[in-house]
Design a protein around this motif. Structure first.
Motif, PDB file in Angstrom:
ATOM      1  N   VAL A   1       1.599  22.839  -3.172  1.00 50.27           N
ATOM      2  CA  VAL A   1       1.344  21.685  -3.212  1.00 50.27           C
ATOM      3  C   VAL A   1       0.111  20.944  -2.467  1.00 50.27           C
ATOM      4  CG1 VAL A   1       2.813  19.304  -2.983  1.00 50.27           C
ATOM      5  CG2 VAL A   1       3.888  21.297  -3.730  1.00 50.27           C
ATOM      6  N   GLU A   2      -0.451  20.225  -3.161  1.00 56.26           N
ATOM      7  CA  GLU A   2      -1.763  19.407  -2.402  1.00 56.26           C
ATOM      8  C   GLU A   2      -1.348  18.027  -2.449  1.00 56.26           C
ATOM      9  OE1 GLU A   2      -4.546  20.681  -1.182  1.00 56.26           O
ATOM     10  OE2 GLU A   2      -4.023  22.584  -1.693  1.00 56.26           O
ATOM     11  N   PRO A   3      -0.625  17.840  -1.254  1.00 58.74           N
ATOM     12  CA  PRO A   3      -0.166  16.330  -0.725  1.00 58.74           C
ATOM     13  C   PRO A   3      -1.356  15.409  -0.674  1.00 58.74           C
ATOM     14  CG  PRO A   3       0.093  17.578   1.062  1.00 58.74           C
ATOM     15  CD  PRO A   3      -0.634  18.578  -0.102  1.00 58.74           C
ATOM     16  N   LEU A   4      -1.246  14.210  -1.038  1.00 55.72           N
ATOM     17  CA  LEU A   4      -2.169  12.996  -0.593  1.00 55.72           C
ATOM     18  C   LEU A   4      -1.807  12.970   0.734  1.00 55.72           C
ATOM     19  CD1 LEU A   4      -4.227  10.896  -1.181  1.00 55.72           C
ATOM     20  CD2 LEU A   4      -2.330   9.425  -1.489  1.00 55.72           C
ATOM     21  N   VAL A   5      -2.830  13.212   1.739  1.00 56.41           N
ATOM     22  CA  VAL A   5      -2.649  13.125   3.119  1.00 56.41           C
ATOM     23  C   VAL A   5      -3.204  11.493   3.638  1.00 56.41           C
ATOM     24  CG1 VAL A   5      -2.990  13.884   5.479  1.00 56.41           C
ATOM     25  CG2 VAL A   5      -2.430  15.473   3.487  1.00 56.41           C
ATOM     26  N   HIS A   6      -2.636  10.695   3.974  1.00 58.12           N
ATOM     27  CA  HIS A   6      -3.071   9.323   4.205  1.00 58.12           C
ATOM     28  C   HIS A   6      -3.161   9.409   5.843  1.00 58.12           C
ATOM     29  CE1 HIS A   6      -4.337   5.322   3.220  1.00 58.12           C
ATOM     30  NE2 HIS A   6      -3.643   5.262   4.352  1.00 58.12           N
ATOM     31  N   GLU A   7      -4.450   9.672   6.324  1.00 55.92           N
ATOM     32  CA  GLU A   7      -4.526   9.375   7.873  1.00 55.92           C
ATOM     33  C   GLU A   7      -4.690   7.899   8.329  1.00 55.92           C
ATOM     34  OE1 GLU A   7      -4.577  12.073   9.680  1.00 55.92           O
ATOM     35  OE2 GLU A   7      -5.163  13.690   8.537  1.00 55.92           O
ATOM     36  N   MET A   8      -3.510   7.729   9.032  1.00 51.60           N
ATOM     37  CA  MET A   8      -3.373   6.188   9.061  1.00 51.60           C
ATOM     38  C   MET A   8      -4.398   6.052  10.306  1.00 51.60           C
ATOM     39  SD  MET A   8       0.540   5.324   8.912  1.00 51.60           S
ATOM     40  CE  MET A   8       1.176   6.402  10.203  1.00 51.60           C
TER      41      MET A   8
ATOM     42  N   LYS B   1       0.797  -1.178   0.041  1.00 57.83           N
ATOM     43  CA  LYS B   1       0.163  -0.106   0.090  1.00 57.83           C
ATOM     44  C   LYS B   1       0.728   1.348   0.148  1.00 57.83           C
ATOM     45  CE  LYS B   1      -4.109   1.924   1.923  1.00 57.83           C
ATOM     46  NZ  LYS B   1      -5.529   1.590   2.750  1.00 57.83           N
ATOM     47  N   ILE B   2       1.944   1.272   0.523  1.00 59.20           N
ATOM     48  CA  ILE B   2       2.904   2.410   0.802  1.00 59.20           C
ATOM     49  C   ILE B   2       3.291   2.383  -0.505  1.00 59.20           C
ATOM     50  CG2 ILE B   2       4.870   3.354   1.611  1.00 59.20           C
ATOM     51  CD1 ILE B   2       4.387   1.830   4.231  1.00 59.20           C
ATOM     52  N   GLN B   3       3.959   1.673  -1.196  1.00 58.88           N
ATOM     53  CA  GLN B   3       4.700   1.590  -2.503  1.00 58.88           C
ATOM     54  C   GLN B   3       3.443   2.144  -3.638  1.00 58.88           C
ATOM     55  OE1 GLN B   3       7.530   1.285  -3.689  1.00 58.88           O
ATOM     56  NE2 GLN B   3       7.063   1.434  -5.758  1.00 58.88           N
ATOM     57  N   THR B   4       2.273   1.588  -3.322  1.00 60.81           N
ATOM     58  CA  THR B   4       1.379   2.093  -4.476  1.00 60.81           C
ATOM     59  C   THR B   4       0.921   3.543  -4.368  1.00 60.81           C
ATOM     60  OG1 THR B   4       0.440  -0.161  -4.411  1.00 60.81           O
ATOM     61  CG2 THR B   4      -1.204   1.591  -5.046  1.00 60.81           C
ATOM     62  N   LEU B   5       0.813   3.918  -3.064  1.00 64.09           N
ATOM     63  CA  LEU B   5       0.372   5.179  -2.927  1.00 64.09           C
ATOM     64  C   LEU B   5       1.551   6.216  -3.119  1.00 64.09           C
ATOM     65  CD1 LEU B   5      -1.566   5.138   0.565  1.00 64.09           C
ATOM     66  CD2 LEU B   5      -2.477   5.695  -1.539  1.00 64.09           C
ATOM     67  N   THR B   6       2.533   5.985  -2.979  1.00 56.77           N
ATOM     68  CA  THR B   6       3.872   6.888  -3.306  1.00 56.77           C
ATOM     69  C   THR B   6       4.172   6.944  -4.436  1.00 56.77           C
ATOM     70  OG1 THR B   6       5.362   5.204  -2.402  1.00 56.77           O
ATOM     71  CG2 THR B   6       4.706   6.706  -0.784  1.00 56.77           C
ATOM     72  N   SER B   7       3.943   5.722  -5.228  1.00 62.31           N
ATOM     73  CA  SER B   7       4.373   5.717  -6.800  1.00 62.31           C
ATOM     74  C   SER B   7       3.128   6.417  -7.776  1.00 62.31           C
ATOM     75  CB  SER B   7       4.569   4.294  -7.296  1.00 62.31           C
ATOM     76  OG  SER B   7       3.467   3.434  -7.195  1.00 62.31           O
ATOM     77  N   GLU B   8       1.925   6.276  -7.254  1.00 62.18           N
ATOM     78  CA  GLU B   8       0.857   6.941  -7.906  1.00 62.18           C
ATOM     79  C   GLU B   8       0.633   8.395  -7.633  1.00 62.18           C
ATOM     80  OE1 GLU B   8      -2.590   4.536  -7.165  1.00 62.18           O
ATOM     81  OE2 GLU B   8      -1.709   2.584  -8.324  1.00 62.18           O
ATOM     82  N   ASN B   9       1.389   8.951  -6.561  1.00 64.93           N
ATOM     83  CA  ASN B   9       1.030  10.495  -6.044  1.00 64.93           C
ATOM     84  C   ASN B   9       2.504  11.077  -6.036  1.00 64.93           C
ATOM     85  OD1 ASN B   9      -1.979  10.113  -5.414  1.00 64.93           O
ATOM     86  ND2 ASN B   9      -1.249   8.543  -4.829  1.00 64.93           N
ATOM     87  N   GLY B  10       2.496  12.132  -6.547  1.00 65.26           N
ATOM     88  CA  GLY B  10       3.888  12.930  -6.201  1.00 65.26           C
ATOM     89  C   GLY B  10       4.256  13.280  -4.934  1.00 65.26           C
ATOM     90  N   VAL B  11       3.251  13.515  -4.168  1.00 65.93           N
ATOM     91  CA  VAL B  11       3.532  13.941  -2.443  1.00 65.93           C
ATOM     92  C   VAL B  11       2.706  13.332  -1.683  1.00 65.93           C
ATOM     93  CG1 VAL B  11       4.002  16.125  -0.993  1.00 65.93           C
ATOM     94  CG2 VAL B  11       4.557  16.227  -3.380  1.00 65.93           C
ATOM     95  N   VAL B  12       3.264  12.466  -0.850  1.00 61.29           N
ATOM     96  CA  VAL B  12       2.209  11.626   0.011  1.00 61.29           C
ATOM     97  C   VAL B  12       2.722  11.913   1.454  1.00 61.29           C
ATOM     98  CG1 VAL B  12       1.224   9.499   0.749  1.00 61.29           C
ATOM     99  CG2 VAL B  12       1.851  10.127  -1.687  1.00 61.29           C
ATOM    100  N   ILE B  13       1.845  12.146   2.384  1.00 59.25           N
ATOM    101  CA  ILE B  13       2.122  12.335   3.729  1.00 59.25           C
ATOM    102  C   ILE B  13       1.203  11.316   4.414  1.00 59.25           C
ATOM    103  CG2 ILE B  13       2.031  13.926   5.761  1.00 59.25           C
ATOM    104  CD1 ILE B  13       2.190  16.155   3.940  1.00 59.25           C
ATOM    105  N   PHE B  14       2.021  10.386   5.306  1.00 57.53           N
ATOM    106  CA  PHE B  14       1.420   9.482   5.933  1.00 57.53           C
ATOM    107  C   PHE B  14       1.421  10.167   7.575  1.00 57.53           C
ATOM    108  CE2 PHE B  14       2.910   6.673   2.791  1.00 57.53           C
ATOM    109  CZ  PHE B  14       1.921   5.986   2.517  1.00 57.53           C
ATOM    110  N   SER B  15       0.053  10.192   7.840  1.00 56.07           N
ATOM    111  CA  SER B  15      -0.217  11.126   9.130  1.00 56.07           C
ATOM    112  C   SER B  15      -1.219  10.700  10.014  1.00 56.07           C
ATOM    113  CB  SER B  15      -0.912  12.600   8.428  1.00 56.07           C
ATOM    114  OG  SER B  15      -1.356  13.372   9.637  1.00 56.07           O
ATOM    115  N   LYS B  16      -1.389  11.301  11.337  1.00 56.49           N
ATOM    116  CA  LYS B  16      -2.423  10.627  12.016  1.00 56.49           C
ATOM    117  C   LYS B  16      -3.088  11.867  12.411  1.00 56.49           C
ATOM    118  CE  LYS B  16      -0.179   7.002  14.335  1.00 56.49           C
ATOM    119  NZ  LYS B  16      -0.101   6.326  15.654  1.00 56.49           N
ATOM    120  N   SER B  17      -4.405  11.900  12.399  1.00 57.93           N
ATOM    121  CA  SER B  17      -5.195  13.218  12.750  1.00 57.93           C
ATOM    122  C   SER B  17      -4.895  13.849  13.933  1.00 57.93           C
ATOM    123  CB  SER B  17      -6.872  12.589  12.680  1.00 57.93           C
ATOM    124  OG  SER B  17      -7.225  11.511  13.674  1.00 57.93           O
ATOM    125  N   THR B  18      -4.557  13.213  14.990  1.00 60.75           N
ATOM    126  CA  THR B  18      -4.223  13.958  16.292  1.00 60.75           C
ATOM    127  C   THR B  18      -2.855  14.518  16.452  1.00 60.75           C
ATOM    128  OG1 THR B  18      -3.454  11.875  17.147  1.00 60.75           O
ATOM    129  CG2 THR B  18      -5.758  12.378  17.382  1.00 60.75           C
TER     130      THR B  18
END
Length: 102
Positions: free
Chosen positions: A36-43, A3-20
């Motif tokens: 820049v509008e990163p893809l923010v992935h709230e884990m 999932k990390i590989q897929t998200l980071t290869s399909e989107n230029g900027v990805v931030i793995f985050s937590k909402s808190t």
């Protein structure tokens, strides 16, 4: 983790985050301010968030796994690394291909 590989290869900027996480929020806002509008992935909102977090730890993340910032498919680091790149003037050229026209 796939999932990390897929998200980071399909989107230029990805931030793995937590909402808190306030540092995650600060990094996200910095990128938005830089155009820049990163893809923010709230884990913490994902059923497989714990597995993603563990996978990020195995990618050389010795401390907290968030925020984990990827640019162009490459892990550039967390808040400290992002801010160091920004203060040295290296972040904006790295983000230029992903900036939106205002």
């Amino acid at each position: 983790m796939d999932k990390i590989q897929t998200l980071t290869s399909e989107n230029g900027v990805v931030i793995f985050s937590k909402s808190t996480c306030c540092l995650c929020y600060a990094v996200t806002i910095l990128f938005q301010e830089l155009g820049v509008e990163p893809l923010v992935h709230e884990m913490d909102h994902e059923p497989d968030g714990w597995e993603i977090e563990q996978a990020l730890l195995t990618q050389g993340r010795n401390s907290s796994p968030v925020p984990a910032v990827f640019v162009g498919g490459k892990l550039i680091g967390s808040t400290n690394e992002v801010m160091s790149l920004h203060l040295s003037g290296a972040l904006i050229p790295m983000l230029r291909p992903y900036q939106t026209l205002a």
